[in-house]
Design a protein around this motif. Structure first.
Motif, PDB file in Angstrom:
ATOM      1  N   ARG A 363      -6.440  77.717  21.883  1.00 34.55           N
ATOM      2  CA  ARG A 363      -7.221  76.627  21.147  1.00 34.55           C
ATOM      3  C   ARG A 363      -7.360  75.419  22.132  1.00 34.55           C
ATOM      4  NH1 ARG A 363      -3.300  77.410  17.085  1.00 34.55           N
ATOM      5  NH2 ARG A 363      -2.142  75.537  17.505  1.00 34.55           N
ATOM      6  N   GLY A 364      -7.476  75.632  23.555  1.00 32.75           N
ATOM      7  CA  GLY A 364      -7.674  74.614  24.649  1.00 32.75           C
ATOM      8  C   GLY A 364      -6.267  73.929  25.030  1.00 32.75           C
ATOM      9  N   TYR A 365      -5.267  74.483  25.034  1.00 33.15           N
ATOM     10  CA  TYR A 365      -4.077  73.499  25.422  1.00 33.15           C
ATOM     11  C   TYR A 365      -3.845  74.331  26.618  1.00 33.15           C
ATOM     12  CZ  TYR A 365      -4.054  70.933  21.088  1.00 33.15           C
ATOM     13  OH  TYR A 365      -4.279  70.303  20.195  1.00 33.15           O
ATOM     14  N   SER A 366      -2.739  73.656  27.374  1.00 32.77           N
ATOM     15  CA  SER A 366      -2.326  74.270  28.773  1.00 32.77           C
ATOM     16  C   SER A 366      -0.733  73.834  28.882  1.00 32.77           C
ATOM     17  CB  SER A 366      -3.035  73.982  30.358  1.00 32.77           C
ATOM     18  OG  SER A 366      -2.837  72.257  30.008  1.00 32.77           O
ATOM     19  N   ILE A 367      -0.150  74.558  29.746  1.00 29.82           N
ATOM     20  CA  ILE A 367       1.296  74.293  29.846  1.00 29.82           C
ATOM     21  C   ILE A 367       1.514  74.036  31.368  1.00 29.82           C
ATOM     22  CG2 ILE A 367       3.637  75.074  29.466  1.00 29.82           C
ATOM     23  CD1 ILE A 367       2.664  76.876  27.273  1.00 29.82           C
ATOM     24  N   ALA A 368       1.949  73.022  31.870  1.00 29.05           N
ATOM     25  CA  ALA A 368       2.273  72.613  33.058  1.00 29.05           C
ATOM     26  C   ALA A 368       3.736  72.766  33.443  1.00 29.05           C
ATOM     27  CB  ALA A 368       1.965  71.134  33.468  1.00 29.05           C
ATOM     28  N   THR A 369       4.083  73.412  34.716  1.00 35.56           N
ATOM     29  CA  THR A 369       5.555  73.723  34.926  1.00 35.56           C
ATOM     30  C   THR A 369       5.468  73.598  36.243  1.00 35.56           C
ATOM     31  OG1 THR A 369       5.007  75.951  35.552  1.00 35.56           O
ATOM     32  CG2 THR A 369       5.561  75.627  33.289  1.00 35.56           C
ATOM     33  N   LEU A 370       6.809  73.007  36.623  1.00 32.08           N
ATOM     34  CA  LEU A 370       7.072  72.633  38.081  1.00 32.08           C
ATOM     35  C   LEU A 370       7.485  73.958  38.895  1.00 32.08           C
ATOM     36  CD1 LEU A 370       9.461  69.548  37.542  1.00 32.08           C
ATOM     37  CD2 LEU A 370       7.116  69.450  38.422  1.00 32.08           C
ATOM     38  N   ASP A 371       7.612  73.864  40.123  1.00 34.64           N
ATOM     39  CA  ASP A 371       7.858  74.953  41.070  1.00 34.64           C
ATOM     40  C   ASP A 371       9.322  75.734  40.617  1.00 34.64           C
ATOM     41  OD1 ASP A 371       5.597  74.855  42.269  1.00 34.64           O
ATOM     42  OD2 ASP A 371       6.350  73.662  44.187  1.00 34.64           O
ATOM     43  N   SER A 372      10.178  74.628  39.926  1.00 32.85           N
ATOM     44  CA  SER A 372      11.388  75.290  39.726  1.00 32.85           C
ATOM     45  C   SER A 372      11.283  75.968  38.494  1.00 32.85           C
ATOM     46  CB  SER A 372      12.359  73.860  39.397  1.00 32.85           C
ATOM     47  OG  SER A 372      11.884  73.235  38.446  1.00 32.85           O
ATOM     48  N   GLY A 373      10.130  75.912  37.599  1.00 37.04           N
ATOM     49  CA  GLY A 373       9.767  76.826  36.442  1.00 37.04           C
ATOM     50  C   GLY A 373      10.205  75.919  35.202  1.00 37.04           C
ATOM     51  N   SER A 374      10.604  74.473  35.323  1.00 34.36           N
ATOM     52  CA  SER A 374      10.881  73.906  34.293  1.00 34.36           C
ATOM     53  C   SER A 374       9.411  73.261  33.714  1.00 34.36           C
ATOM     54  CB  SER A 374      11.751  72.674  34.532  1.00 34.36           C
ATOM     55  OG  SER A 374      11.410  72.005  35.294  1.00 34.36           O
ATOM     56  N   ILE A 375       9.269  72.974  32.375  1.00 35.29           N
ATOM     57  CA  ILE A 375       8.046  72.591  31.667  1.00 35.29           C
ATOM     58  C   ILE A 375       8.005  70.925  31.942  1.00 35.29           C
ATOM     59  CG2 ILE A 375       6.865  72.445  29.548  1.00 35.29           C
ATOM     60  CD1 ILE A 375       8.025  75.014  28.890  1.00 35.29           C
ATOM     61  N   VAL A 376       6.943  70.521  32.217  1.00 37.25           N
ATOM     62  CA  VAL A 376       6.769  69.121  32.320  1.00 37.25           C
ATOM     63  C   VAL A 376       6.371  68.459  30.927  1.00 37.25           C
ATOM     64  CG1 VAL A 376       5.159  67.108  33.351  1.00 37.25           C
ATOM     65  CG2 VAL A 376       5.664  69.427  34.748  1.00 37.25           C
ATOM     66  N   LYS A 377       7.406  67.760  30.614  1.00 39.29           N
ATOM     67  CA  LYS A 377       7.010  67.099  29.172  1.00 39.29           C
ATOM     68  C   LYS A 377       6.778  65.773  29.442  1.00 39.29           C
ATOM     69  CE  LYS A 377      10.410  70.116  27.001  1.00 39.29           C
ATOM     70  NZ  LYS A 377      11.662  70.255  26.418  1.00 39.29           N
TER      71      LYS A 377
END
Length: 409
Positions: A363-377
């Motif tokens: 639906r047009g959303y994205s998910i950003a993650t750090l190099d460590s694999g954790s999600i940026v909230k």
């Protein structure tokens, strides 16, 4: 010397002189030598040297007596105070006391044989030691395979024993340990024969001798023979003399029988009786087995005539029908449980699809993650220069943060 004593002026004699004169007179008088005297023993003393000192008395007088060890050791009984005896000896004077006495060379009880007294005393002594204790007696084997016999090889006793054993129990092996059964040399030979047969692995031993006088049987009253019988590890049955004869070994043996033949019967089972016993047991077992078979047949006939067996096909059909009903019910219950499980699975699957993050990205959303694999909230999770991976619906984008701005409330 007597003439000198009765002269007008007799010389003065010493005590020793007159005592020696009287002693020599008595010692030379044949009427006082090798005489027999009867009396009752009193004041009996046995010195450490083995010499015996006592007095002989009757209603009118007392006579001192001495019996030196060389003669006392030959006695076949033990003298005791109060015992009436007959002694043989010579009258003499003991110079140191001046008293006359009899020097005894032989002694025997008066009115009773010395051997009988000696035997009774020996019997009492062995009884006190426990040689006659019934608890010492060993049980006889029920079916002996090896039977030892201690007797004379030439006497009738051995022939009688063999005859009885061969008739009653021919399976047994008979072993003879030969010995003298009469005379002075017999006791030591009997002891040796007992020791040999006792170590030969016999099941039982017969010690036997045929009839005879008490003198003939006396070797079986010997203390050495009695102790040898007591020391044997193998059970011993005695058969010495006739029915009225009893010897010392009869009190020590494990069993006493009146004759050699009776001793052989005691140690051997009767083959004919054993065979009859086996036949009796076999017939009894057959009768018992036949009774059990007959009882079993009666029970089978009874069950055949009962309603249970007669209506068995009907009972079996009812049970089959009931089993079919139970199986059908189980099938229906299982099908219902499977259907309910399918419905629940569909509901859970729908929920999983609804909450699938990939649907959100579409639906047009994205998910950003750090190099460590954790999600940026939050902006607090990153700083300028950090690398990011941005997940979109059709792939990923690698980025690096150039600026971080926090929204004002």
């Amino acid at each position: 010397m007597i003439k000198t004593m009765i002269s007008a002026n007799p010389p003065i004699l010493t005590v020793t002189g007159i005592t020696q004169y009287l002693k020599s007179t008595m010692d030379s008088d044949p009427r006082l030598q090798n005489i027999y005297v009867t009396g009752e023993i009193s004041n009996l003393t046995v010195a450490r040297s083995g010499h015996m000192y006592f007095s002989l008395k009757d209603s009118g007088a007392t006579l001192n007596a001495a019996m030196f060890r060389s003669y006392a050791s030959r006695l076949k009984f033990q003298p005791e105070a109060g015992m009436k005896v007959i002694v043989r000896g010579s009258i003499s004077i003991y110079p140191q006391t001046g008293k006359y006495q009899i020097i005894v060379t032989d002694m025997q009880p008066d009115g009773v044989g010395a051997r009988a007294i000696a035997l009774e005393q020996l019997k009492q002594r062995l009884d006190k030691e426990g040689l006659f204790d019934p608890t010492h007696r060993k049980p006889l084997p029920e079916y002996p395979q090896k039977i030892g016999v201690v007797t004379s090889p030439t006497g009738a006793a051995f022939q009688d024993i063999k005859k009885v054993l061969r008739r009653r129990w021919p399976v047994a092996e008979i072993t003879l340990s030969p010995t003298l059964v009469q005379g002075e040399d017999a006791p030591l030979q009997i002891v040796s024969a007992l020791q040999k047969i006792d170590s030969a692995g016999m099941d039982v031993i017969i010690l036997a001798r045929g009839g005879g006088s008490m003198e003939d049987l006396w070797c079986f009253n010997d203390e050495r023979v009695a102790r040898a019988v007591y020391s044997c590890q193998t059970p011993i049955v005695t058969g010495v003399g006739h029915e009225t004869d009893t010897t010392l070994v009869d009190f020590v043996a494990d069993r006493r029988e009146p004759t050699p033949s009776a001793a052989a019967e005691r140690v051997s089972p009767n083959m004919d009786d054993e065979y009859d016993h086996i036949l009796h047991n076999r017939n009894r077992m057959r009768s018992l087995m036949q009774m059990r078979i007959n009882e079993g047949r009666k029970q089978v006939e009874y069950l055949k005539n009962t309603n249970v067996l007669q209506s068995f096909p009907s009972l079996l059909a009812n049970h089959r029908q009931r089993l079919d009903t139970m199986v059908a019910g189980m099938d229906q219950a299982v099908s219902s449980r499977v259907e309910d499980g399918r419905n629940s699975l569909s509901v859970y699957a729908g929920k999983l699809v609804a909450f699938n993050p990939l649907k959100v990205l579409a639906r047009g959303y994205s998910i950003a993650t750090l190099d460590s694999g954790s999600i940026v909230k939050s902006v607090k999770d990153v700083k300028t220069g950090d690398g990011l991976t941005v997940k979109v619906s059709d792939g990923t984008i690698g980025c690096r943060i150039a600026d971080v701005r926090k929204e004002e409330e």
